[in-house]
Scaffold this motif. Sequence first.
Motif, short mmCIF file in Angstrom:
data_model
loop_
_atom_site.label_atom_id
_atom_site.label_comp_id
_atom_site.label_asym_id
_atom_site.label_seq_id
_atom_site.Cartn_x
_atom_site.Cartn_y
_atom_site.Cartn_z
N VAL A 1 0.90 -1.14 0.00
CA VAL A 1 0.00 0.00 0.00
C VAL A 1 0.94 1.19 0.00
O VAL A 1 2.11 1.07 0.34
CB VAL A 1 -0.93 0.03 1.24
CG1 VAL A 1 -1.88 -1.14 1.22
CG2 VAL A 1 -0.15 0.07 2.53
N ASN A 2 0.48 2.32 -0.43
CA ASN A 2 1.36 3.48 -0.47
C ASN A 2 0.61 4.63 0.18
O ASN A 2 0.11 5.53 -0.49
CB ASN A 2 1.74 3.79 -1.92
CG ASN A 2 2.93 4.73 -1.98
OD1 ASN A 2 3.26 5.38 -0.99
ND2 ASN A 2 3.56 4.81 -3.14
N ASN A 3 0.44 4.51 1.48
CA ASN A 3 -0.34 5.49 2.22
C ASN A 3 0.16 5.58 3.66
O ASN A 3 -0.18 4.74 4.49
CB ASN A 3 -1.82 5.08 2.20
CG ASN A 3 -2.69 6.06 2.94
OD1 ASN A 3 -2.18 7.01 3.56
ND2 ASN A 3 -3.99 5.85 2.91
N LEU B 1 -2.22 5.20 6.90
CA LEU B 1 -2.80 3.94 7.39
C LEU B 1 -2.15 3.49 8.69
O LEU B 1 -2.82 2.92 9.56
CB LEU B 1 -2.67 2.83 6.33
CG LEU B 1 -3.54 2.94 5.08
CD1 LEU B 1 -3.34 1.72 4.20
CD2 LEU B 1 -5.02 3.09 5.43
N HIS C 1 -9.21 -0.56 -4.11
CA HIS C 1 -8.63 0.10 -2.93
C HIS C 1 -8.81 -0.79 -1.70
O HIS C 1 -7.88 -1.02 -0.93
CB HIS C 1 -9.31 1.45 -2.67
CG HIS C 1 -8.63 2.61 -3.33
ND1 HIS C 1 -7.48 3.17 -2.85
CD2 HIS C 1 -8.93 3.30 -4.45
CE1 HIS C 1 -7.10 4.18 -3.64
NE2 HIS C 1 -7.97 4.27 -4.62
N ILE D 1 -6.87 -4.26 -2.02
CA ILE D 1 -5.43 -4.11 -1.79
C ILE D 1 -5.16 -3.97 -0.29
O ILE D 1 -4.24 -4.60 0.25
CB ILE D 1 -4.88 -2.91 -2.59
CG1 ILE D 1 -4.91 -3.23 -4.09
CG2 ILE D 1 -3.46 -2.54 -2.14
CD1 ILE D 1 -4.76 -2.02 -5.01
N LYS D 2 -5.98 -3.17 0.40
CA LYS D 2 -5.81 -3.03 1.85
C LYS D 2 -6.11 -4.35 2.57
O LYS D 2 -5.43 -4.71 3.52
CB LYS D 2 -6.69 -1.90 2.38
CG LYS D 2 -6.23 -0.52 1.88
CD LYS D 2 -6.81 0.61 2.71
CE LYS D 2 -8.32 0.68 2.60
NZ LYS D 2 -8.89 1.65 3.55
N MET E 1 -3.73 0.16 -10.85
CA MET E 1 -3.72 -0.06 -9.39
C MET E 1 -2.95 -1.33 -9.03
O MET E 1 -2.26 -1.36 -8.01
CB MET E 1 -5.15 -0.08 -8.84
CG MET E 1 -5.79 1.31 -8.86
SD MET E 1 -7.45 1.35 -8.15
CE MET E 1 -7.09 1.10 -6.41
N LEU F 1 0.71 -0.43 -9.14
CA LEU F 1 1.12 0.38 -7.99
C LEU F 1 1.24 -0.44 -6.72
O LEU F 1 1.94 -0.06 -5.79
CB LEU F 1 0.09 1.51 -7.74
CG LEU F 1 0.15 2.71 -8.67
CD1 LEU F 1 -1.01 3.64 -8.36
CD2 LEU F 1 1.47 3.46 -8.53
N SER F 2 0.54 -1.56 -6.64
CA SER F 2 0.53 -2.31 -5.38
C SER F 2 1.27 -3.64 -5.50
O SER F 2 1.14 -4.50 -4.62
CB SER F 2 -0.90 -2.52 -4.90
OG SER F 2 -1.61 -3.20 -5.89
#
Lengths: 303, 303
Positions: free
Chosen positions: A17-19, A22, A116, A119-120, A253, A256-257
């Motif tokens: 994840v890129n956040n 979180l 989203h 992935i989480k 997506m 990215l993940s």
Amino acid sequence: MPIGEEKNGTCDRSIYVNNPHLESMKEDILYHFNLGTSTHDLPAMFGDVKFVCVGGSPWRMKSFTEYIAKELGLSEPNADYPNICAGTDRYAMYKVGPVLFVSHGMGIPSIAIMLHELIKLLYHARCTDVTVVRIGTSGGIGLKPGTVVVTKQSVDSVFQPRFEQIILGKLVVRSTELDGELAEELLQCGKDLAEFETVIGNTMCTLDFYEGQARLDGAFCSYSEEDKQNYLAEAYAAGVRNIEMESSVFAAMCKLSNLRALLDRLKGDQLTSSHDVLNNYQQRPQVLVGHYIKKKLNASKKN
Amino acid sequence: MPIGEEKNGTCDRSIYVNNPHLESMKEDILYHFNLGTSTHDLPAMFGDVKFVCVGGSPWRMKSFTEYIAKELGLSEPNADYPNICAGTDRYAMYKVGPVLFVSHGMGIPSIAIMLHELIKLLYHARCTDVTVVRIGTSGGIGLKPGTVVVTKQSVDSVFQPRFEQIILGKLVVRSTELDGELAEELLQCGKDLAEFETVIGNTMCTLDFYEGQARLDGAFCSYSEEDKQNYLAEAYAAGVRNIEMESSVFAAMCKLSNLRALLDRLKGDQLTSSHDVLNNYQQRPQVLVGHYIKKKLNASKKN
């Protein structure tokens, strides 16, 4: 922010994840799945997932679940597969062994919300080496009805391999490149099976089903049959073999993940084919993906 | 291409389709509704429709159907309202007297497919004077939780009242202007009821729920809490009072087809409110729209 896991001396392919936010959240509610980190033991429920199959229709995902259970020898007589997202009608989710099935509705925004949260979910469950496969029907260009198209690149309405995401009112362009090796592997599965035609090609992703895909039968149409044919010929020349409505954000997506992403669509001609023919067509991507999953799981058992 | 009907000496407001190709089609299959002009008698089934209520979730559309049936005195004990689109899982459709209810899933592409087929359905059924109301929940800006927002204008991520449609790879910009008179009438209904706060404001429509709406809890997030607050403050200054994912194409397509369009959204704060509070909030747009429909139907009976 990958969870790097050491197993057998090698580092597995982890879910990113890129956040940074979180980390500081006390709990993470996966709202549209009706799941959450403090209400559900996500590692126990999903930690073994290696394949995720996604498609638009909840009904089709359920029947695909039953098919894969049978193919993997995991089905029990009269088994009913409960919908893991039963408390919501946004998406449906099923699981058989290491394979998860999730419906995503129609169009980029609908699949993006699901991705989203998926992935989480995979991140919280500490899954590694996950391959995500999207299956479904699509409009084909220059192909025999019933041909299975494995996507090489997802392109936009002017045939560019990019996805445009708006963040805080500003345009961010993301790559839609897919895993070429996976596409070749799936094509090889098609050859092994030799039951129907399987091709590799570009997939055009649009925001609209009628005017966006040059259809003549929407509520509005401002172009002629000739305009339509010219546009589709341009698409064909750019390598486009089918058109659908979710591939670009799916590719962007997953990239990215760090998920291996695969698109496998059926070129169906829904209006002129009989119901039996259509039913047979709709099985094809399932048969191909079923064969692929079985092959990969058998190979990993041997290692 | 309106069907102009003379009734009581005045010309009714007809449903427009704008597609010359429809005339030459032997039949029109409304594929995602599982309905068609040669398989169904659309004028008999839908000719009396005067209001269409649309919302994302099939479950919520069914419970709204039951509520309106009761409000209009059309409910029968133990009545079950069958899903008119039972043969497909794409959308759900219910009908009570002159009111039709249709679910549309999440996001612009999903509601656009539904609206193309709904507009053709109303056209084939020769409906006149139809008002379409979209209800649902949305994220609010600077409002008390539970406030009902009636949309003045639907704006994009840079606060402009426009919808960008791609046709044959080219950009076409459509207006998202809504019927101001209708919004005022609905606001008046809110005042009559005096049960909860109702405001008029602009609604921002985005293609994405997480990054597109400045949320901090998606799988990816590249901005800070401060960036988020600045963006929402800009939106507020531009008159935006809530954010959702379908209003722009709803407004644009209703305008193109001569349908009276109304957006009535609830500002909910789903993560911090209790279930009882949320359930009460979710009734509010339904109560308001129910009051409005009753008022209009009573007025038309008197004329």
